[in-house]
Design an enzyme around this catalytic site. Structure first.
Site, PDB file in Angstrom:
ATOM      1  N   CYS A  64       0.858  -1.177   0.000  1.00  0.00           N
ATOM      2  CA  CYS A  64       0.000   0.000   0.000  1.00  0.00           C
ATOM      3  C   CYS A  64       0.898   1.231   0.000  1.00  0.00           C
ATOM      4  O   CYS A  64       2.105   1.128   0.226  1.00  0.00           O
ATOM      5  CB  CYS A  64      -0.890  -0.014   1.241  1.00  0.00           C
ATOM      6  SG  CYS A  64      -2.244   1.199   1.120  1.00  0.00           S
ATOM      7  N   CYS A  73      -0.046   4.155   1.813  1.00  0.00           N
ATOM      8  CA  CYS A  73      -0.426   5.125   2.858  1.00  0.00           C
ATOM      9  C   CYS A  73       0.700   5.436   3.854  1.00  0.00           C
ATOM     10  O   CYS A  73       0.735   6.525   4.423  1.00  0.00           O
ATOM     11  CB  CYS A  73      -1.704   4.688   3.574  1.00  0.00           C
ATOM     12  SG  CYS A  73      -1.627   3.046   4.287  1.00  0.00           S
ATOM     13  N   LYS A 130     -12.553  -5.055   1.521  1.00  0.00           N
ATOM     14  CA  LYS A 130     -12.032  -4.205   2.593  1.00  0.00           C
ATOM     15  C   LYS A 130     -12.870  -2.932   2.673  1.00  0.00           C
ATOM     16  O   LYS A 130     -12.960  -2.170   1.711  1.00  0.00           O
ATOM     17  CB  LYS A 130     -10.570  -3.863   2.313  1.00  0.00           C
ATOM     18  CG  LYS A 130     -10.022  -2.827   3.287  1.00  0.00           C
ATOM     19  CD  LYS A 130      -8.534  -2.614   3.108  1.00  0.00           C
ATOM     20  CE  LYS A 130      -8.060  -1.448   3.948  1.00  0.00           C
ATOM     21  NZ  LYS A 130      -6.623  -1.227   3.844  1.00  0.00           N
ATOM     22  N   ARG A 189     -11.023   7.721   3.192  1.00  0.00           N
ATOM     23  CA  ARG A 189     -10.724   6.757   2.131  1.00  0.00           C
ATOM     24  C   ARG A 189     -11.991   6.303   1.384  1.00  0.00           C
ATOM     25  O   ARG A 189     -12.003   5.244   0.767  1.00  0.00           O
ATOM     26  CB  ARG A 189     -10.028   5.529   2.744  1.00  0.00           C
ATOM     27  CG  ARG A 189      -8.806   5.827   3.611  1.00  0.00           C
ATOM     28  CD  ARG A 189      -7.762   4.734   3.470  1.00  0.00           C
ATOM     29  NE  ARG A 189      -6.769   4.665   4.528  1.00  0.00           N
ATOM     30  CZ  ARG A 189      -5.739   5.483   4.660  1.00  0.00           C
ATOM     31  NH1 ARG A 189      -5.582   6.503   3.826  1.00  0.00           N
ATOM     32  NH2 ARG A 189      -4.872   5.294   5.632  1.00  0.00           N
ATOM     33  N   LYS A 198     -12.175  -7.645   5.637  1.00  0.00           N
ATOM     34  CA  LYS A 198     -11.602  -6.743   6.619  1.00  0.00           C
ATOM     35  C   LYS A 198     -12.492  -5.518   6.818  1.00  0.00           C
ATOM     36  O   LYS A 198     -12.885  -4.928   5.820  1.00  0.00           O
ATOM     37  CB  LYS A 198     -10.227  -6.318   6.117  1.00  0.00           C
ATOM     38  CG  LYS A 198      -9.503  -5.367   7.001  1.00  0.00           C
ATOM     39  CD  LYS A 198      -8.207  -4.995   6.361  1.00  0.00           C
ATOM     40  CE  LYS A 198      -7.656  -3.834   7.169  1.00  0.00           C
ATOM     41  NZ  LYS A 198      -6.826  -2.971   6.426  1.00  0.00           N
ATOM     42  N   SER A 254      -6.878  -3.794  13.995  1.00  0.00           N
ATOM     43  CA  SER A 254      -6.329  -3.164  15.207  1.00  0.00           C
ATOM     44  C   SER A 254      -7.418  -2.690  16.169  1.00  0.00           C
ATOM     45  O   SER A 254      -7.316  -2.896  17.375  1.00  0.00           O
ATOM     46  CB  SER A 254      -5.418  -2.002  14.810  1.00  0.00           C
ATOM     47  OG  SER A 254      -6.119  -1.028  14.058  1.00  0.00           O
TER      48      SER A 254
HETATM   49  C1  PBG Z   1      -3.169   0.010   4.678  1.00  0.00           C
HETATM   50  C2  PBG Z   1      -3.755  -0.857   5.718  1.00  0.00           C
HETATM   51  C3  PBG Z   1      -4.625  -0.516   6.764  1.00  0.00           C
HETATM   52  C4  PBG Z   1      -4.789  -1.674   7.514  1.00  0.00           C
HETATM   53  C5  PBG Z   1      -4.057  -2.692   6.884  1.00  0.00           C
HETATM   54  N1  PBG Z   1      -3.441  -2.165   5.760  1.00  0.00           N
HETATM   55  C6  PBG Z   1      -5.221   0.793   7.160  1.00  0.00           C
HETATM   56  C7  PBG Z   1      -6.150   1.496   6.283  1.00  0.00           C
HETATM   57  O1  PBG Z   1      -6.633   0.990   5.276  1.00  0.00           O
HETATM   58  O2  PBG Z   1      -6.409   2.665   6.611  1.00  0.00           O
HETATM   59  C8  PBG Z   1      -5.579  -1.771   8.784  1.00  0.00           C
HETATM   60  C9  PBG Z   1      -5.154  -2.853   9.705  1.00  0.00           C
HETATM   61  C10 PBG Z   1      -5.615  -2.709  11.108  1.00  0.00           C
HETATM   62  O3  PBG Z   1      -6.357  -1.785  11.497  1.00  0.00           O
HETATM   63  O4  PBG Z   1      -5.189  -3.559  11.896  1.00  0.00           O
HETATM   64  N2  PBG Z   1      -4.026   0.497   3.737  1.00  0.00           N
END
Ligand code: PBG
Length: 316
Positions: free
Chosen positions: A112, A114, A188, A210, A241, A267
């Site tokens: 990714c 970010c 996701k 996002r 996810k 998380s």
């Molecule tokens: C990157 C990414 C994210 C997560 C995994 N890869 C964050 C997002 O999309 O903002 C989240 C994982 C988590 O919260 O444990 N894009």
């Protein structure tokens, strides 16, 4: 080489493809490696999870192996943010260093932008202030290739741009990385449950959110279509996810696709158990086991969890 061959290539992948019920061998442990860090740092809300330096990563993997974990999902956090370049040495040193120390683990690389960009969005920001899909996919595929060249065992695209799975498969194949599988974050959602992660990965969007590239939680049909799309584009594994808030989609996605489907207990989901436990409202381990039983009941094939390193002890 096609999906059916690629996913037979290692005992780790055969484990993820096993469609019998969830067990501790099917858990993947996330790790954060941060460029230039001297000492590892704790992450708010997630006890036992750290932003790691290169050397503390090795210690953590060594101890995780003893606990029975042998698959990891690595998040790379470069020091210098850039909208055009990648700090090549950091990725190369981090990934090849880990694989040299631990050749037998399976190392997935979250792919990714970010943590890379100055603005914290997952793609390329155009001069019009919008995320540009094609340019994003191109840059993401270059990152996937850099990861594979550095020794990544598998690629896990989490950006949610359209066409990234197909583009990654192309660039990997045309550079001889036929064996490197793609585990797509296929369904996701844009979610409020990624907060602790964004602190850890330095990846909070600097402006806006996002919603132009991640799925809307109300949109069931697109959520299913996104996993179907990624199978067509050449993914080897699909993923939901956040895991717990997407549990209703396991069944319909499994009906319409033919790939192993995993989930990511993200998380915020993990931190909510931690916070309840820290305040005496539940017993942490029993709370974790309960959620894992729900994933097992729903029929997922593998789980990414911050507590993967406890699964062998708690959930054989
Ligand atoms: C990157 C990414 C994210 C997560 C995994 N890869 C964050 C997002 O999309 O903002 C989240 C994982 C988590 O919260 O444990 N894009």
């Amino acid at each position: 080489m096609n999906h059916l061959r690629r996913t037979k290539n290692s005992s780790h992948l055969r484990e993820l493809s096993d469609s019998s019920s969830l067990n501790s061998k099917k858990f993947i442990q996330p790790l954060f490696i941060v460029e230039g860090l001297k000492e590892r740092e704790s992450i708010g809300g997630m006890s036992g999870v750290f932003r790691e330096s290169q050397s503390s990563t090795y210690k953590q993997i060594e101890s995780d192996l003893k606990e029975g974990v042998n698959q990891f999902l690595l998040f790379t956090v470069p020091k210098k943010k850039s909208d055009t370049e990648f700090s090549g040495n950091f990725y190369h040193d981090a990934i090849s260093g880990i694989k040299k120390e631990f050749p037998d683990i399976f190392l997935w690389l979250d792919t990714c932008l970010c943590s890379v960009t100055t603005h914290g969005h997952c793609g390329h920001l155009g001069s019009d202030g919008k995320i540009h899909n094609e340019k994003s996919v191109k840059r993401l595929s270059n990152l996937a290739l850099l990861f594979a060249q550095s020794g990544a065992d598998g690629i896990a695209p989490s950006d949610m741009m359209d066409g990234r799975v197909g583009s990654h498969r192309n660039i990997l194949d045309s550079n001889g990385f036929y064996n490197v599988p793609i585990m797509s974050y296929s369904t996701k959602f844009k979610s409020n449950f990624y907060g602790p992660f964004r602190d850890a990965a330095e990846s909070a969007p600097g402006f806006g959110d996002r919603s132009t590239y991640q799925l809307d939680v109300r949109d069931r049909e697109s959520a299913i279509a996104a996993s179907i799309r990624d199978e067509k584009e050449g993914a080897d594994y699909l993923m939901l996810k956040p895991g717990m808030t997407s549990i209703d989609l396991v069944h319909p996605i499994k009906e319409k696709t033919n790939l192993p489907l995993g989930a990511y207990q993200v998380s915020g989901e993990y931190a909510s158990i931690e916070l309840l436990a820290a305040n005496g409202f539940l017993k942490r381990e029993e709370g974790l086991i309960e959620t894992w039983n729900v994933f097992r009941r729903a029929g997922i094939s593998f789980l990414i969890s911050y507590a993967a390193r406890e699964a062998k002890r708690l959930f054989s």
